[in-house]
Design a protein around this motif. Sequence first.
Motif: not given
Length: 323
Positions: A13, A255, A259, A286, A289, A292
């Motif tokens: 992140t 997700l 995101a 959220s 994420h 990812a």
Amino acid sequence: MPFARLATATTPTSHLGLGLAAVGRPGYINLGREKDLGETRTVEALRTRTHELLDAAYAQGVRYFDAARSYGRSEEFLADWLTAHPDLDDIVVGSKWGYTYTADWTTDAEKHEVKDHGVGTYERQRAETASLFGDRLDLYQIHSVTPDSPALTDKELHARLAELAATGVTVGFSTSGPAQADAIRAALTVTVDGEPLFRTVQSTYNALETSAGPALTEAHDAGLTVIVKEGMANGRLAEPYAPDALKAVAQETSLGADAVALALILRQSWAGVVLSGAATLEQLASNLHAAAVDLDEDQLARLATLVEEPGAYWARRGRLPWH
């Protein structure tokens, strides 16, 4: 540059930051604000909320935090948090000047902020910011530069900003409006004693508004760190407001739409930091994420159909009510 600290960060992140526009004041234009903040929006309630968000963001690897003089008490809230965490030496703190907050902690003010890019406003707000952050400020940005902004041509202002840069504070600018690309390109030509003045640019870029992309590529290639704001289009790309195409891709990734929206920005080669504007801990988790999310070519093609004409996008943004 302070952003060199982020370049060495290894958390997934580390390219996501936290902006405080939505929690530094009781009123803002983001959709869903009534649900996010509820009715209790006292100074202490939002101070506590901001500190909780900062704690959670740092714990999850976020290292850039963004405030502004016009975001109510955002600088104060962030400065208080920094004072409580004097050992944190791996973060980057940015703020902005150029708008004065005028809503007096209300949600129904006739004017919530007043814009002025003159030297007098710079000197006043620089002193206000310094009184809160001291030597913890890493980046000071001109707030919302447009092609007609006097900040692009005011040589006295440029000299003052160069003096600030000489003390170790990075000087940058942010942009808004349908002509962001023109403002970015004009700012890239500003020099003091033959050296470029600006080392960062913060612009709006999202699934609906991509017009600044080519100019941001040029800024990146010129050595500027690019920070992206309004990646959620003031809530238009979050549930339940997200377009169907975005919701469909989000479902495929398991997700949130938020995101996916932020991941679309993260994949741009020029994106140095993408801001989350979360107002709740759930939104923050959220948003993060996004690091990812892996989008395939078919998904990218479907998301590309969401792009709006810049004039229409900014006209709609301009109609969003403060609440």
